[in-house]
Scaffold this motif. Sequence first.
Motif, mmCIF file in Angstrom:
data_model
loop_
_atom_site.group_PDB
_atom_site.id
_atom_site.type_symbol
_atom_site.label_atom_id
_atom_site.label_comp_id
_atom_site.label_asym_id
_atom_site.label_seq_id
_atom_site.Cartn_x
_atom_site.Cartn_y
_atom_site.Cartn_z
ATOM 1 N N ARG A 144 0.822 -1.210 0.000
ATOM 2 C CA ARG A 144 0.000 0.000 0.000
ATOM 3 C C ARG A 144 0.860 1.267 0.000
ATOM 4 N N ASP A 145 2.013 1.203 -0.623
ATOM 5 C CA ASP A 145 2.925 2.349 -0.723
ATOM 6 C C ASP A 145 2.825 2.897 -2.143
ATOM 7 N N MET A 146 1.916 3.824 -2.346
ATOM 8 C CA MET A 146 1.642 4.311 -3.696
ATOM 9 C C MET A 146 2.800 5.143 -4.261
ATOM 10 N N ALA A 147 3.530 5.841 -3.397
ATOM 11 C CA ALA A 147 4.673 6.623 -3.874
ATOM 12 C C ALA A 147 5.753 5.710 -4.445
ATOM 13 N N LYS A 148 6.057 4.633 -3.712
ATOM 14 C CA LYS A 148 7.048 3.673 -4.204
ATOM 15 C C LYS A 148 6.564 2.997 -5.480
#
Length: 276
Positions: A144-148
């Motif tokens: 759930r790490d959208m930036a990564k």
Amino acid sequence: MTVLRLLCVCVLGWTVFSWANLQLRDYPRVDSDDLLRVRLPRLVQLAYSTGDPWLAANLNVFRSIVADGHTREKENYRVQGQLQMDAAFFNPLHEDNYYLAAAMLPWNGQVEAGQDVLLRASNARQWDMWPAFYYAFNAMYFERDMAKAGQWAEIAATRNPRNAPALRAMASAWYERGDDPRVAMEILEKMFEDSRDENFRALVSARYRRLQGLLALREAVADYRSRHGGTPRQIEQLIGYGALQALPDDPLGAGYVLDAGGQVQLADHMTKQKQQ
């Protein structure tokens, strides 16, 4: 004279190591050859491979492939994750290792191990978009790490000019939104098309169908909210909303649950989130 002594020490050490291995022949072994139970330290793995790191990587990948996927347990996947991380340490270029990691590890509770393998492969195989793309997908779907996820989708785009527009559009979407079954279904469909392994295709197909069920349930939740201004207390209350005529079956058996916010989640994903 110093070189001769060093040679003698090496020969003696290898002799002792070989003798110790021979002593293990009489010890009882697990009857089933399809279980993964043991992961040796990397130095010992290297010694078994006569100092060849690429051979050590190949042996670890081979062990991971030959284990029967139908009889695996939680401990098997944990050991497989360690073996594949070791393989990536010895040879981060190994294509079969990263592909197997993307296909198996995150979906069976070994997200960290899968991401370790994919990151090493992404950094080593800078001409190859796929490890970077799978790393981005896992960052989006499991971590759930959208930036990564967006960052690595863009890196994948730089490695494949033909697909760059679509990858950049996907990166943009991942920057903006969170959990979306449709995106996961697109990835699984691609993996299904690329594979010729019937067992793997069956597994991917099952995962695709469970996400279809998740999507139908979430559309029912949206319809329920629009009619009642609130969320259901039980998942059975969704029947009759949206296009849902009956609760969908999860082909993998985990099922679906409502989270605290009234959204439908895959039951096994909810369990993993509580354990983290």
